[in-house]
Structure formats: C-alpha cells, structure tokens
Enzyme design. Structure first.
Site, short mmCIF file in Angstrom:
data_model
loop_
_atom_site.label_atom_id
_atom_site.label_comp_id
_atom_site.label_asym_id
_atom_site.label_seq_id
_atom_site.Cartn_x
_atom_site.Cartn_y
_atom_site.Cartn_z
N GLU A 95 -6.59 -28.52 -20.61
CA GLU A 95 -6.80 -27.39 -19.69
C GLU A 95 -8.08 -27.58 -18.91
O GLU A 95 -8.99 -28.27 -19.36
CB GLU A 95 -6.92 -26.09 -20.51
CG GLU A 95 -5.69 -25.79 -21.34
CD GLU A 95 -5.97 -24.69 -22.36
OE1 GLU A 95 -7.08 -24.14 -22.37
OE2 GLU A 95 -5.05 -24.42 -23.14
N LYS A 110 -11.65 -26.39 -17.71
CA LYS A 110 -12.68 -25.53 -18.29
C LYS A 110 -13.27 -24.69 -17.16
O LYS A 110 -14.06 -25.17 -16.35
CB LYS A 110 -13.76 -26.38 -18.95
CG LYS A 110 -14.77 -25.55 -19.72
CD LYS A 110 -15.64 -26.46 -20.56
CE LYS A 110 -16.59 -25.69 -21.46
NZ LYS A 110 -17.24 -24.55 -20.89
N LYS A 117 -7.11 -29.55 -26.52
CA LYS A 117 -6.81 -28.85 -27.77
C LYS A 117 -5.64 -29.53 -28.47
O LYS A 117 -4.66 -29.92 -27.82
CB LYS A 117 -6.40 -27.40 -27.46
CG LYS A 117 -7.50 -26.61 -26.77
CD LYS A 117 -7.03 -25.26 -26.27
CE LYS A 117 -8.20 -24.58 -25.55
NZ LYS A 117 -7.80 -23.35 -24.87
N LYS A 174 -17.37 -32.27 -20.71
CA LYS A 174 -18.18 -31.67 -19.64
C LYS A 174 -18.41 -32.68 -18.53
O LYS A 174 -18.85 -33.80 -18.79
CB LYS A 174 -19.54 -31.24 -20.21
CG LYS A 174 -19.47 -30.05 -21.17
CD LYS A 174 -19.18 -28.79 -20.42
CE LYS A 174 -20.06 -27.60 -20.69
NZ LYS A 174 -21.25 -27.60 -21.39
N CYS A 177 -34.28 -18.50 25.12
CA CYS A 177 -34.69 -19.68 24.35
C CYS A 177 -33.69 -20.82 24.59
O CYS A 177 -32.48 -20.62 24.46
CB CYS A 177 -34.74 -19.33 22.87
SG CYS A 177 -34.99 -20.78 21.82
N CYS A 183 -41.31 -20.08 17.92
CA CYS A 183 -40.08 -20.87 18.03
C CYS A 183 -40.40 -22.31 18.44
O CYS A 183 -41.11 -22.52 19.42
CB CYS A 183 -39.16 -20.22 19.06
SG CYS A 183 -37.71 -21.21 19.44
N ASP A 203 0.83 -1.21 0.00
CA ASP A 203 0.00 0.00 0.00
C ASP A 203 0.86 1.25 0.00
O ASP A 203 0.53 2.26 -0.64
CB ASP A 203 -0.91 0.03 1.23
CG ASP A 203 -1.99 -1.04 1.15
OD1 ASP A 203 -2.18 -1.59 0.06
OD2 ASP A 203 -2.61 -1.32 2.20
S1 IVH Z 1 -11.01 -22.59 -25.68
C1 IVH Z 1 -12.16 -21.78 -29.98
N1 IVH Z 1 -10.27 -23.17 -23.21
O1 IVH Z 1 -15.82 -22.42 -22.43
C2 IVH Z 1 -11.76 -22.14 -28.58
N2 IVH Z 1 -12.44 -22.27 -23.54
O2 IVH Z 1 -18.05 -23.79 -23.66
C3 IVH Z 1 -12.73 -21.63 -27.59
N3 IVH Z 1 -13.72 -21.93 -21.49
O3 IVH Z 1 -16.38 -20.07 -24.97
C4 IVH Z 1 -12.41 -21.66 -26.21
N4 IVH Z 1 -12.18 -22.66 -20.10
O4 IVH Z 1 -15.43 -19.19 -22.71
C5 IVH Z 1 -11.25 -22.69 -23.99
N5 IVH Z 1 -9.47 -23.69 -21.10
C6 IVH Z 1 -10.44 -23.22 -21.88
C7 IVH Z 1 -11.68 -22.77 -21.35
C8 IVH Z 1 -12.65 -22.31 -22.23
C9 IVH Z 1 -13.40 -22.15 -20.21
C10 IVH Z 1 -15.01 -21.39 -21.96
C11 IVH Z 1 -14.86 -20.41 -23.12
C12 IVH Z 1 -15.68 -21.02 -24.23
C13 IVH Z 1 -16.60 -21.91 -23.48
C14 IVH Z 1 -17.14 -23.02 -24.37
#
Ligand code: IVH
Length: 678
Positions: A114, A116, A290, A314, A434, A411, A38
């Site tokens: 990665e 999600k 990916k 998912k 109580c 109560c 700060d």
């Molecule tokens: S890649 C073209 N990586 O999930 C590639 N998306 O359900 C698009 N999301 O629209 C996204 N974690 O907002 C990617 N590690 C991750 C992600 C991720 C969350 C979200 C993103 C996307 C949505 C799709």
C-alpha cells in the site's frame, strides 16, 4: 406525523445522495451536476425540517456542518493503534522478508503493498453500519474524539453500504488534504495576508482539530482507509479481503494497493512508487508492506510498539543542500514584489532546481536564508520548489556578520518606493508605470483570458517597451505599422499583423478589458459577473462599493479592490484613454432588466425548456434570487414535472405555484399571479 410517502422519499434521497457522494468522492465519476446534487440535499433538508421524527444524526444532510462541539474528549481505543518499523533500503526490506519467512517456517506468503499516505491517522468505528465515532491516534492507546469533525468529511460515509452490516467495524486510515486544494488554499491565504501552511499534513491536522465542525466542513479533507481495528461479526481472513470489504461498504480505499506473491514483486512496487510518488493527489512518504494473511499475521505477532508482519519502506525526503547565490525580487503585473532565491543548480527528485520563491517579506524573514548560506531546498508535494531554510552549522562567519537579508525598500526596476499595506503580507511597487510591472501587465493584457491580442507575447512586449513605443496599455492602440516595422523580428507584414491584432482586440467585451487591467482579485469569473450585471464601464465606474459587493459571487473584498482601482486617478485616465481610442466599453451579455428584483423563486421538478442551471440563470439575470427551500418569504415556486415536497409546502404556505408557462410569463413580465392562480 410523517406520512408514508415522506418516509419513503427521505429514504430514497438518503440512498441517492450516498451513491452520488460515493461516485463523486471515491470514484471521481459523478453522474449528476453539482446543482442537481445540491437540489437533492436541499430537498432532504426540507423534509427533515418538516418531519423532525424522520431526522437522524447519520443523515447525509448533516455531513456538512454540525453545531460547535466543546474541547475533544479522550477516548480509549478498543485495540491499540500501533506504529510501524521502517526500512530505508532494499537490503532492509530483504532482511524483513527473511525474518517473516523464518517466522512462518517457509510457508508461502502473500504481501499486500500500500502507499504510505502522509496524513493524520484516524480510527473510524461503525456500529450496525452507522458511523459511531472517530478517534485520533493520540498516544496509540487513548486518542481524541473528533467525531463531529469527521462527519463533515465528504468521503466518510455516515452509513456503510452493506446490506447486512456487522455489529462493529473499526477501520483505520489517514485523513489528508488533497494537494491541488492545498496549493489553492495556500495561495488564497497569502492573498489575504495570512501565513501559508507548511505542508498538507499540517493543514489537514489543523482542519481536523477545529473546535467548530462548521469550519472543518469548509475544508476539502479526505479519508483513505488502510487497516482494521476492533470488529464484531466481520468475517475476513486477510488484509486484501478486509480492503475488499471496505470497498463494498463504500469506504475509500487507495486504488494503488496490490497483493503480490513474491518479494520481487514487492520490490518492484516499492521502486515504481519511488518514481511516481507525485502522481497521487496526496503526499506519500513511502510504501507499507503487510503480510496479507491474518493467520500468518497472528503467528508473527507484534513487538511492544509495532507489528512484525508489516513494515514501512520510507522514501528519502526530497530535500537537497545547495548554495544560495542571490536573493532577487521580481515585480509582477499587479506590482507585487516577489522575492526569489537563486541557488546553485541541484537535482531534487528528478528535476534540476535553480530558483524558488520566498513568497513575501515575512516568509523570507522567517526562513532567514542569506546569500552565501548552504540551504536546504525541496520539492514540495505540489512539485513547487521550496527553500526549507539555512544549514546554520555551515554558515560562514562573514555571512553571519552581514546580518539578515533585507527586503528592498525601493523597486530594482524603477527605483520607486516599495510599499506594504497594513495587515497584508505582500509588498507592492508604488509606480504603476514600473517597467517590469508594465512588461508583465502588457503580456497579461494581451493574453488569452483578457484582450487576446494575436502576436503580442512576452518577447514583443519587451521589444515595444525597450524602444519606448509603449509606456502604458493605452499606447498599444496608438501603435502604427510604420513604428513597428524594422524592430527586432518585424518586417512590414508582421508589423501589420501585430497592429491588426491589436485593432481586433478593440471589440472585446468589457469583461475582457476588466481582466486585462490587472485588478487585484478580479479574474475572469468575477469580471463576467460584474459586467453582466452592470453592463457598461460607465455603470461599473458609477457603482458604489455596496452595489458591486451585492452582485452574487463578488463580495466585499473583491468589490473594495475593484473600487480602489477605479478610484485611482491614473487608472481612471487610462480607462478614458482606452475609450477615446475606440476600445469597447460594454458587453453582449448585460443584464438589461431588473424584472425580478426583490423576488425569491424556488425551483422544483424538471422543466422542458430549461435545465436547472438555465432556469436559475434566467432568474438571476433578471435580478431575482433562487432559494433552496420554501418559506413565507418565497415569492413563488416553479413546479415542473415530479415537483416533490416543495410544491406541497408552497401550497401550505399560500405561496404562488407556477407551471412552466407561468414561469416563462414571470420571466417576461415579472408579475406574479395571485395565490391560487397558475
Ligand atoms: S498500517 C499496525 N498502512 O503510517 C499497522 N499505516 O508510520 C499500522 N500510514 O501509524 C499502520 N499509510 O498512521 C498503515 N497504508 C498504510 C499507511 C499507514 C500511512 C501511517 C499510519 C501509521 C504510520 C506509521
């Protein structure tokens, strides 16, 4: 005109602050205290105020708070933000591997895996290394410009940490609300009678879409980056290389990301995180896989809405159906009436749930679950079981006919009326004696943070109440070993130990007693602040609400709660009784002098005999205030070693400057030297 020294100092501060932010928010490994941090910010703001030509919108001093903006402008993405196809089973995923391998004609493929993140999608653009704009996903082609709000997010750098930043670097990611902060924030909202946010994603979205960035700045939002957008001058050939570049630039990237060479390793990653989905401090709803190599990504291409080179696995939502057996209420130690759902035990994401809170009357009404309903329960991100709602299609006719559950008006433990205060969501049992409230409050009174009574836990409290030996907190101090001996679990020796434990608690300082009294919103920290400043229970009882509210860290809401408690004649009687029974009514740490009352002291540079926190405390203990920057109203500046610009500023304004010896004298006497004196 800014001199060379000021220019260099501003640069050095910006670099240092950037590094500290990175250590704190990205590495979670700060190397300075909050107060030191700060102080750096304060010094930078000070310099920028004095030398406006050195100010810069990308300065870290602007990262918290910016002027209110108008409604959000629409901005076209330089490249569309696509969505992802989903997989729900291992077979779905294997089918995707087959498509990828066919598409690449059997070439070797590496996959980046990665988490999600269940957040709000955002694109952040850096031009020549400076944050240029931040745009929501919108419809994928056009989003909303939320740049001022994103600038307030602590782990979003305003400047990339690259020696030679590219002309354009766009990254995509998720803005999220960290789960511990989310849980705290919801509890506080409930305290204030405001509705709880349904989930962290909504809270993040709400915070990001504030018209006033100052409000966004108060929310602990975070970014995690996962993708590339439009770029110029960025030479990377794969997702893993891009993520490495983001890390170098000190953009936040999830530490859990892995690049692997086989589909089996991808599956192992998916399975691992299915088991550990609650480990991160943000919500995840799956894993994104990916194809790592950008050349291979281009060969695979995209459909109209989603790339063929990526897929989202998912996880099943952590929700289950079960039967609602009963809705019951408990009365807590403050008298708050908590409604609970009791349902048939059900396994949700690895643990068996039987109970879930319905929070309060409004939440219970909004959910409209009825005994006999099939309900959906889930484990929220913070692992707290939650009732989502009824499955209306499965509601039996007699349950429909019975009408909604009604919040009790009396109560269940003592029959006293239940009262809901104007403007609050919580309801309270009006009887301070109580029995259930008493049980909860005895256990709390005896707890660690309060009177810390050895040997007095829930079981013993229940026993004492059941035998009518205590009817209020003061009765504890009237107990004798003779009375306790022979009760369940008590022989002579254990009875004596309990009474000794109670006796020892008479010596606890008054702040512990304040905590033990179960006063709404008065926890350990606030109790300590009040006790230190006012010193004795008598002084606390004599203080008006303004006096209490003025104690730094207390404020009007807590002050009103404390005052209301003390003004209740029964509470006043309880405190009188405790005092008559020999319970201590003062504290060791009282602020005994007001030597520095009305003075504002600014601290700069290092001191030998005090850390910055100690120096601040020493001033505040004497009723003084510590200011962040020097102005005409500053009473004195304490300049230690390497004092920086504040001392210069003080000299300019004729504010007295003290060295360490002068500071010590000031603390002792409260008298300031004439300007020019040391
Ligand atoms: S890649 C073209 N990586 O999930 C590639 N998306 O359900 C698009 N999301 O629209 C996204 N974690 O907002 C990617 N590690 C991750 C992600 C991720 C969350 C979200 C993103 C996307 C949505 C799709």
């Amino acid at each position: 005109m800014a001199d060379q020294a000021a220019r260099e100092r501003v640069d050095a501060l910006r670099t240092q602050i950037g590094e500290h932010r990175y250590r704190y928010y990205v590495l979670s490994d700060p190397s300075v205290t909050d107060a030191q941090f700060d102080a750096l910010i304060a010094e930078l703001r000070d310099l920028e105020a004095r030398y406006p030509e050195l100010d810069d919108p990308s300065s870290p001093s602007h990262q918290v708070g910016a002027p209110p903006s108008g409604p959000f402008a629409e901005v076209a993405h330089r490249q569309p933000m696509l969505s992802l196809d989903n997989a729900f089973t291992d077979d779905d995923l294997r089918a995707w591997f087959d498509r990828v391998e066919r598409g690449l004609e059997g070439a070797e493929v590496r996959y980046t895996c990665e988490l999600k993140v269940d957040g709000v999608a955002i694109e952040v653009a850096y031009v020549n290394g400076f944050l240029e704009r931040a745009v929501t996903r919108g419809d994928g082609r056009v989003g909303e410009d939320v740049t001022p709000n994103v600038r307030t997010i602590a782990n979003v750098p305003s400047r990339l940490a690259l020696a030679d930043p590219p002309p354009l670097l766009e990254t995509r990611g998720e803005i999220h609300y960290p789960l511990p902060a989310f849980a705290r924030m919801n509890d506080e909202r409930e305290e204030r009678g405001e509705p709880r946010f349904a989930n962290p994603r909504n809270a993040a979205s709400g915070a990001l879409r504030q018209k006033d960035p100052q409000i966004t700045a108060t929310r602990p939002l975070r970014l995690v980056c996962h993708g590339i957008g439009a770029t110029r001058g960025v030479q990377v050939a794969s997702q893993s290389a891009f993520l490495a570049l983001l890390r170098d630039a000190e953009l936040p990237v999830a530490a859990e990301t892995r690049t692997v060479a086989t589909s089996d390793e991808v599956l192992a990653f998916v399975h691992h995180w299915a088991e550990h989905r609650h480990d991160p401090d943000y919500e995840i709803d799956g894993v994104v896989v990916k194809v790592d190599d950008y050349g291979q990504q281009r060969r695979l291409g995209t459909t109209s809405s989603a790339p063929r080179w990526a897929i989202a696995f998912k996880y099943p939502p952590e929700e289950q159906q079960t039967k609602l057996l009963d809705i019951v209420v408990n009365v807590g130690r403050t008298g708050k009436v908590n409604p609970f759902a009791q349902f048939e035990p059900v396994l949700v994401a690895g643990s068996t749930l039987r109970l879930a809170t319905l929070h309060n009357e409004d939440q219970a009404r909004a959910k409209d679950v009825r005994v006999g309903d099939t309900i959906v329960v889930r484990k929220a991100g913070d692992v707290i079981p939650e009732v989502v709602g009824p499955v209306l299609a499965l509601r039996p006719p007699e349950v429909e006919a019975a009408g909604p559950w009604r919040f009790p008006t009396t109560c269940p433990f003592c029959g006293s009326p239940i009262q809901r205060l104007e403007g609050e969501s919580a309801s309270y049992c009006t009887n301070i004696d109580c029995p259930n409230r008493l049980l909860e409050s005895l256990a709390h009174f005896a707890g660690r943070g309060a009177m810390d009574i050895e040997g007095l836990g829930y079981e013993t409290a229940r026993t004492l109440l059941a035998h009518g030996l205590v009817a209020n907190l003061a009765d504890l101090y009237r107990l004798t070993a003779d009375q306790v001996e022979g009760l369940e679990g008590f022989a002579r020796r254990s009875a004596e130990l309990l009474v000794d434990g109670i006796d020892a608690s008479r010596k606890r300082p008054v702040e512990r007693l304040l905590v033990g009294l179960n006063i709404r919103m008065i926890g350990g920290t606030v109790a300590r602040l009040v006790a230190r400043r006012l010193g004795t229970m008598a002084a606390i009882r004599a203080a008006d609400v303004e006096t209490i509210a003025a104690i730094p860290g207390v404020g009007p809401i807590r002050a009103a709660s404390l005052r209301q408690f003390l003004d209740n004649p029964r509470n006043a009687q309880l405190i009188d009784d405790l005092a008559a029974l020999g319970v201590r009514m003062d504290t060791e740490d009282a602020v005994r002098d007001d030597t520095l009352a009305g003075l504002t002291i600014v601290l700069t540079g290092g001191l030998e005999g005090f850390t910055r926190d100690q120096a601040k405390q020493a001033v505040e203990d004497r009723g003084g205030k510590v200011g962040a920057s020097v102005s005409k109203k500053t009473s004195a500046v304490v300049a230690g070693t390497d004092p920086g610009s504040k001392a210069d500023r003080a000299a300019e304004l004729g504010v007295p400057i003290l060295d360490e010896a002068g500071f010590t004298r000031l603390l002792a006497t409260g008298s300031l030297p004439e300007p020019g004196e040391g």
